[in-house]
Design a protein around this motif. Structure first.
Motif, short mmCIF file in Angstrom:
data_model
loop_
_atom_site.label_atom_id
_atom_site.label_comp_id
_atom_site.label_asym_id
_atom_site.label_seq_id
_atom_site.Cartn_x
_atom_site.Cartn_y
_atom_site.Cartn_z
N LYS A 1 56.65 59.58 47.81
CA LYS A 1 57.33 59.30 49.07
C LYS A 1 56.90 57.95 49.64
CE LYS A 1 58.36 64.01 50.58
NZ LYS A 1 58.22 65.01 51.66
N PHE A 2 55.64 57.59 49.40
CA PHE A 2 55.15 56.30 49.88
C PHE A 2 55.87 55.15 49.18
CE2 PHE A 2 52.20 52.70 49.50
CZ PHE A 2 51.94 52.45 50.84
N ILE A 3 56.00 55.26 47.86
CA ILE A 3 56.67 54.21 47.08
C ILE A 3 58.14 54.11 47.47
CG2 ILE A 3 57.40 53.57 44.74
CD1 ILE A 3 54.74 54.83 43.77
N LYS A 4 58.77 55.26 47.72
CA LYS A 4 60.19 55.27 48.10
C LYS A 4 60.39 54.94 49.58
CE LYS A 4 61.79 58.62 44.65
NZ LYS A 4 62.45 59.95 44.46
N ARG A 5 59.29 54.71 50.27
CA ARG A 5 59.32 54.42 51.72
C ARG A 5 59.98 55.54 52.51
NH1 ARG A 5 60.56 47.87 52.06
NH2 ARG A 5 58.79 47.24 50.76
N GLU A 6 59.65 56.77 52.09
CA GLU A 6 60.19 57.94 52.77
C GLU A 6 59.19 58.55 53.75
OE1 GLU A 6 61.32 60.57 49.67
OE2 GLU A 6 63.11 59.43 49.09
N LEU A 7 58.03 57.91 53.86
CA LEU A 7 57.02 58.39 54.79
C LEU A 7 57.18 57.70 56.14
CD1 LEU A 7 53.78 58.52 52.61
CD2 LEU A 7 55.12 60.46 53.44
N HIS A 8 57.26 58.50 57.17
CA HIS A 8 57.39 57.97 58.53
C HIS A 8 56.31 58.59 59.40
CE1 HIS A 8 61.28 56.25 57.43
NE2 HIS A 8 61.57 57.41 56.87
N SER A 9 55.67 57.76 60.18
CA SER A 9 54.59 58.25 61.02
C SER A 9 54.84 57.89 62.48
CB SER A 9 53.25 57.66 60.57
OG SER A 9 53.27 56.25 60.69
N TYR A 10 54.11 58.57 63.34
CA TYR A 10 54.19 58.26 64.77
C TYR A 10 52.78 58.23 65.34
CZ TYR A 10 53.46 63.29 65.43
OH TYR A 10 52.94 64.56 65.39
N PRO A 11 52.54 57.40 66.34
CA PRO A 11 51.19 57.28 66.90
C PRO A 11 50.82 58.48 67.76
CG PRO A 11 52.70 55.92 68.15
CD PRO A 11 53.50 56.49 67.00
N PHE A 12 49.58 58.93 67.63
CA PHE A 12 49.04 59.98 68.50
C PHE A 12 47.74 59.46 69.09
CE2 PHE A 12 46.01 63.50 69.03
CZ PHE A 12 46.65 64.18 70.05
N TRP A 13 47.74 59.30 70.42
CA TRP A 13 46.56 58.78 71.10
C TRP A 13 45.65 59.94 71.49
CZ3 TRP A 13 45.28 53.77 71.09
CH2 TRP A 13 46.29 52.87 70.77
N ALA A 14 44.57 60.12 70.71
CA ALA A 14 43.63 61.21 70.99
C ALA A 14 42.77 60.90 72.21
CB ALA A 14 42.74 61.46 69.77
N LEU A 15 42.50 59.61 72.44
CA LEU A 15 41.76 59.16 73.62
C LEU A 15 42.47 57.97 74.23
CD1 LEU A 15 38.10 59.37 72.24
CD2 LEU A 15 39.16 60.92 73.89
N LYS A 16 42.56 57.95 75.57
CA LYS A 16 43.37 56.94 76.25
C LYS A 16 42.54 56.22 77.31
CE LYS A 16 47.25 60.17 75.72
NZ LYS A 16 48.21 61.03 76.45
N GLY A 17 41.64 55.37 76.88
CA GLY A 17 40.88 54.56 77.84
C GLY A 17 39.80 55.32 78.57
N VAL A 18 38.92 55.99 77.83
CA VAL A 18 37.84 56.80 78.42
C VAL A 18 36.60 55.93 78.65
CG1 VAL A 18 36.27 58.74 78.01
CG2 VAL A 18 38.70 58.92 77.37
N SER A 19 36.02 56.05 79.85
CA SER A 19 34.80 55.30 80.20
C SER A 19 33.83 56.21 80.95
CB SER A 19 35.13 54.09 81.07
OG SER A 19 36.00 53.19 80.42
N PHE A 20 32.55 56.14 80.56
CA PHE A 20 31.49 56.85 81.29
C PHE A 20 30.14 56.40 80.74
CE2 PHE A 20 32.58 59.50 77.69
CZ PHE A 20 31.34 59.86 77.16
N GLU A 21 29.07 56.77 81.45
CA GLU A 21 27.71 56.45 81.00
C GLU A 21 26.87 57.72 80.99
OE1 GLU A 21 25.83 53.26 83.08
OE2 GLU A 21 27.57 51.92 82.92
N VAL A 22 25.97 57.81 80.03
CA VAL A 22 25.01 58.91 79.94
C VAL A 22 23.62 58.31 80.09
CG1 VAL A 22 24.12 60.79 78.51
CG2 VAL A 22 26.55 60.16 78.38
#
Length: 248
Positions: free
Chosen positions: A31-52
């Motif tokens: 499927k990769f060679i035939k360009r039949e693979l399609h993906s979409y972005p999934f943002w697991a983290l979106k700008g996380v900030s903190f201090e420990v």
């Protein structure tokens, strides 16, 4: 601040998820060679900030898919963030995916040195600690047997024994560990409690706010990759519990 040991700045993590199902590697490449693979972005983290801060027992709570385990892996250095910066000061032991880093064709003895090397321990140090690791794991009779012949409980016992042979400055724990049989679980709980009671900084992920309240003094709440709130553990847990009750 001078006592900051973990600093997370605007961290984002993106995974490209494939829309098409592939059952094996051969089908994937076709499927990769035939360009039949399609993906979409999934943002697991979106700008996380903190201090420990040094000595913190720091809880991370949230529903499934909130990004908790992803965040721990980034801090542990298992993965690199798509964007943002993470600074860690001090020796660290991550108790994540206990079976990771083992080779099933190697013996228990060989895997001690393999897993230990991945955790950053020198061969000399591992040789000094070898008998202690084997004794704690209770695998004396199986230490020269290939790991593929171990039960899942035996593998977990060996991994736990390797990871906890030192008292780290930073301990990363994904859920309370239930390792091996009832007898060994009791021993592992006692070992964990001794680590938690020391001056080590602890990052602790759990679905149970009761456990987080019992162990932690500060916490953050993640939801769908975003940091909702941070602060004293009771305040964060109260807000999270109120949200989950409304959701139900």
């Amino acid at each position: 601040m001078e006592n900051t040991v973990i600093k997370v700045e605007n961290v984002k993590m993106n995974f490209n998820l494939c829309k098409e199902k592939t059952d094996n590697l051969k089908e994937y490449f076709i499927k990769f060679i035939k360009r039949e693979l399609h993906s979409y972005p999934f943002w697991a983290l979106k700008g996380v900030s903190f201090e420990v801060y040094k000595g913190d027992k720091f809880g991370i709570i949230g529903l499934n898919g909130a990004g908790k385990s992803t965040l721990l892996k980034l801090i542990a250095g298992v993965m690199k963030p798509t964007a943002g910066n993470i600074e860690v000061k001090g020796s660290m032991v991550p108790l994540l995916e206990m079976g990771a880093g083992f080779d099933p064709d190697y013996t228990g003895r060989e895997n001690i040195f393999l897993k230990g090397a991945l955790l950053g321990y020198t061969r000399r140090f591992l040789e000094e600690k070898f008998d202690e690791i084997v004794e704690f794991s209770e695998l004396e009779d199986f230490i020269d047997v290939p790991l593929k012949n171990y039960s899942s409980g035996m593998k977990a016992r060996l991994a736990f024994s390797i990871a906890t042979m030192v008292e780290p400055e930073i301990l990363i724990v994904d859920e309370v560990l239930a390792v091996g049989d009832a007898k060994f679980q009791q021993k592992s709980r006692e070992k964990m409690n001794s680590l938690l009671n020391e001056d080590a900084t602890v990052l602790f992920v759990s679905h149970s706010t009761r456990q987080v309240r019992d162990i932690c003094n500060r916490a953050i709440w993640l939801h769908k990759g975003e940091l909702i709130t941070e602060g004293p553990v009771d305040e964060v847990c109260d807000a999270y519990e109120k949200f989950t009750q409304q959701k139900d």
